[in-house]
Design a protein around this motif. Structure first.
Motif, PDB file in Angstrom:
ATOM      1  N   GLU A   1       1.484   9.760   7.420  1.00 30.89           N
ATOM      2  CA  GLU A   1       0.577   8.899   8.188  1.00 30.89           C
ATOM      3  C   GLU A   1       1.347   7.903   9.057  1.00 30.89           C
ATOM      4  OE1 GLU A   1      -2.670   8.740   8.460  1.00 30.89           O
ATOM      5  OE2 GLU A   1      -3.533   9.831   6.755  1.00 30.89           O
TER       6      GLU A   1
ATOM      7  N   VAL B   1       0.852  -1.192   0.000  1.00 29.22           N
ATOM      8  CA  VAL B   1       0.000   0.000   0.000  1.00 29.22           C
ATOM      9  C   VAL B   1       0.886   1.240   0.000  1.00 29.22           C
ATOM     10  CG1 VAL B   1      -1.723   1.287   1.328  1.00 29.22           C
ATOM     11  CG2 VAL B   1      -1.835  -1.223   1.217  1.00 29.22           C
TER      12      VAL B   1
ATOM     13  N   ARG C   1      -0.020   3.619  11.531  1.00 29.27           N
ATOM     14  CA  ARG C   1      -0.463   4.954  11.942  1.00 29.27           C
ATOM     15  C   ARG C   1      -0.361   5.180  13.445  1.00 29.27           C
ATOM     16  NH1 ARG C   1      -6.330   5.244  10.062  1.00 29.27           N
ATOM     17  NH2 ARG C   1      -6.271   3.137  10.945  1.00 29.27           N
TER      18      ARG C   1
ATOM     19  N   SER D   1      -7.903   4.011  -0.877  1.00 31.43           N
ATOM     20  CA  SER D   1      -7.771   5.469  -0.965  1.00 31.43           C
ATOM     21  C   SER D   1      -6.317   5.897  -1.154  1.00 31.43           C
ATOM     22  CB  SER D   1      -8.348   6.125   0.291  1.00 31.43           C
ATOM     23  OG  SER D   1      -7.525   5.882   1.434  1.00 31.43           O
ATOM     24  N   TRP D   2      -5.368   5.109  -0.616  1.00 28.66           N
ATOM     25  CA  TRP D   2      -3.948   5.438  -0.754  1.00 28.66           C
ATOM     26  C   TRP D   2      -3.351   4.869  -2.039  1.00 28.66           C
ATOM     27  CZ3 TRP D   2      -3.305   3.520   4.903  1.00 28.66           C
ATOM     28  CH2 TRP D   2      -3.637   4.556   5.791  1.00 28.66           C
TER      29      TRP D   2
ATOM     30  N   LEU E   1      -9.119   2.098   3.342  1.00 27.51           N
ATOM     31  CA  LEU E   1      -7.943   2.946   3.499  1.00 27.51           C
ATOM     32  C   LEU E   1      -6.907   2.637   2.422  1.00 27.51           C
ATOM     33  CD1 LEU E   1      -7.212   3.015   7.347  1.00 27.51           C
ATOM     34  CD2 LEU E   1      -7.552   5.002   5.879  1.00 27.51           C
TER      35      LEU E   1
ATOM     36  N   ILE F   1       1.063   4.034   1.535  1.00 27.30           N
ATOM     37  CA  ILE F   1       0.650   4.852   2.668  1.00 27.30           C
ATOM     38  C   ILE F   1       1.444   6.155   2.680  1.00 27.30           C
ATOM     39  CG2 ILE F   1       2.235   3.545   4.155  1.00 27.30           C
ATOM     40  CD1 ILE F   1       0.350   4.166   6.508  1.00 27.30           C
ATOM     41  N   PRO F   2       0.781   7.301   2.809  1.00 28.09           N
ATOM     42  CA  PRO F   2       1.520   8.575   2.830  1.00 28.09           C
ATOM     43  C   PRO F   2       2.511   8.626   3.988  1.00 28.09           C
ATOM     44  CG  PRO F   2      -0.845   8.929   2.540  1.00 28.09           C
ATOM     45  CD  PRO F   2      -0.676   7.490   2.891  1.00 28.09           C
TER      46      PRO F   2
END
Length: 347
Positions: A272, A266, A313, A333-334, A330, A268-269
């Motif tokens: 985060e 993923v 997170r 969205s990422w 989630l 993930i930013p």
């Protein structure tokens, strides 16, 4: 018999984690700044149990462990009971401190460093594991290398882990073993005799290399092809239906008589991410939950990645894991990250 079973039994390490977020991990005689600290339950028996109840509160979860008659022991029992985990086999030792761990997470690298006190964990033996009445389907067991008695020869068995796994399979459970970041030679010696008694093995890129005797990580770069070779070699040495390997760059699963399944992570930013403590347990929880529910293996790996990403997170091991649908949302969205690993030719 297997079809009538439902749920998970986690066994082994229950410890209190004192999670601390620091600026960086210093050299000896150095200094680092402390930003956050929290007390949470830790260890794979605790983490997987809590993660599963967060992913799906309806899934039955039982546990077997050993804690002390102290504040930390009462805290862990309370955490488990509040989550709806069956603690009837969570024994309390009148003497000795509950196992605990100082878990430091570097803000600069997001890597973790663990310093643990074995406490009651050293006294956990195969005799604490009773599978005669459970109707759970899976046993998730750990951690070799941090439990003195289980790490040692037990009666006619090479170590206590083998004794527990053999009892579990004889009782009709499917088995998985969680590992710790210990010396690679020590890890290989402890795990090798367990392989014939495992149905699944879910490990990271360094762990699969240690077990197989294959270099899978070099200069902080993971060789995906080497991980696949190592996983297939380990699969052939044991009884596993599947060996899965995870790292920040990918996840793969090798199954008997089937092509390898590889899924990217993923995206993930960066803002985060608070820490990787417990991410491996979260990955295993997502993967095993999908297997339990009969999902396609690629979908199981996607949920595993999504659960691990959600766990990043928080500086705690389980604090930011959410329901499985929310984890997948989630992740969607990422988006997926691109593969960024060395890929040596297959031999």
């Amino acid at each position: 018999m297997t079809q009538a079973r439902r749920g998970f039994l986690t066994g082994g390490t229950w410890c209190v984690d004192y999670n601390r977020s620091i600026s960086h991990w210093p050299e000896e005689d150095g200094i680092a700044e402390l930003f956050e600290e929290e007390r949470h339950g830790g260890g794979p028996s605790c983490n997987l149990a809590l993660d599963l109840k967060r992913l799906d509160p309806s899934i039955p979860v039982e546990t077997i462990g050993l804690v002390g008659d102290d504040d930390n022991g009462r805290y862990l029992l309370g955490v488990a009971q509040e989550a709806g985990i069956d603690t009837r086999q969570m024994a309390v030792l009148p003497t000795g401190a509950t196992q605990y761990c100082d878990a430091y997470v570097s803000r600069s690298s997001h890597r973790r460093t663990h310093i643990f006190h074995a406490g009651t964990g050293a006294s956990l033996t195969p005799d604490h594991f009773d599978f005669s009445t459970t109707r759970m389907r899976f046993l998730h067991l750990g951690l070799p290398g941090v439990h003195k008695t289980l790490d040692s020869p037990w009666r006619d068995e090479p170590n206590g882990w083998v004794a527990v796994l053999k009892k579990a399979r004889a009782a009709g459970l499917q088995t998985n073993l969680e590992l710790a970041s210990i010396d690679s030679r020590r890890m290989a010696a402890l795990v090798a005799p367990c392989l014939p008694h495992l149905d699944y093995l879910v490990v990271n890129d360094a762990e699969i290399g240690a077990i197989a005797g294959v270099e899978t990580v070099s200069a902080a770069t993971t060789d995906r092809a080497a991980c696949e070779r190592a996983a297939r070699a380990v699969l052939e040495r044991g009884a596993m239906r599947m060996v899965a390997v995870h790292c920040p760059a990918f996840a793969l699963a090798v199954l008997r008589g089937a092509d390898t399944v590889i899924v990217p992570p993923v995206a993930i930013p960066a803002d985060e991410i608070k820490g990787a403590n417990g991410a491996g347990d979260a990955f295993a929880a997502g993967l095993l939950y999908g297997i339990h529910e009969g999902w396609d293996i690629a979908d199981c790996l996607r949920l595993a990645h999504a659960t691990a990403a959600a766990s990043l997170r928080s500086i705690s091991t389980t604090g930011s894991v959410v329901g499985w649908q929310d984890c997948l949302a989630l992740a969607q969205s990422w988006g997926q990250a691109a593969f960024a690993v060395k890929t040596a030719p297959m031999e």
